[in-house]
Write a protein that holds these residues in place. Sequence first.
Motif: not given
Length: 138
Positions: A33-34, A37
């Motif tokens: 998820d990070q 980004q």
Amino acid sequence: MAKHAQIDRDAIDLGEGDHKIFSKEVSGKKVVDQLYQKLYADPELSQYWTGLDPATISHMQDVMMEVAFGAGLLPEDVTYLKETHSAAMSYKGLTERHFDLYLKHFEEVLKELGSIIPADKCKSAITNMKAAKVVFKK
């Protein structure tokens, strides 16, 4: 892909999609998820992600996390990753330089998660991930 089957048996489903926990400290979902980004925000890399099916991206990142936090890069991983990235390499100009950018973002994410991922796991994950650069060599 024996390694992938083993990790699937050993992994714990987070109940948050298909991403797995690779150890009590390492959640593939949190890392991915990070990382997403950063990849989507990077103007040099976002073109390779835009327009891809989210399920495809998720699966590809699961494989990369298995390489990083699992047994490392195996011959079947190289074959799979070359097949997966061949169109982007042939038609969109994906190169080793782009992999280096991907790796930079991966390392940044591990630093950001340093309070929950032990340093030895981060170090081995980076070493394992660096080995995947061979996929992008011409």
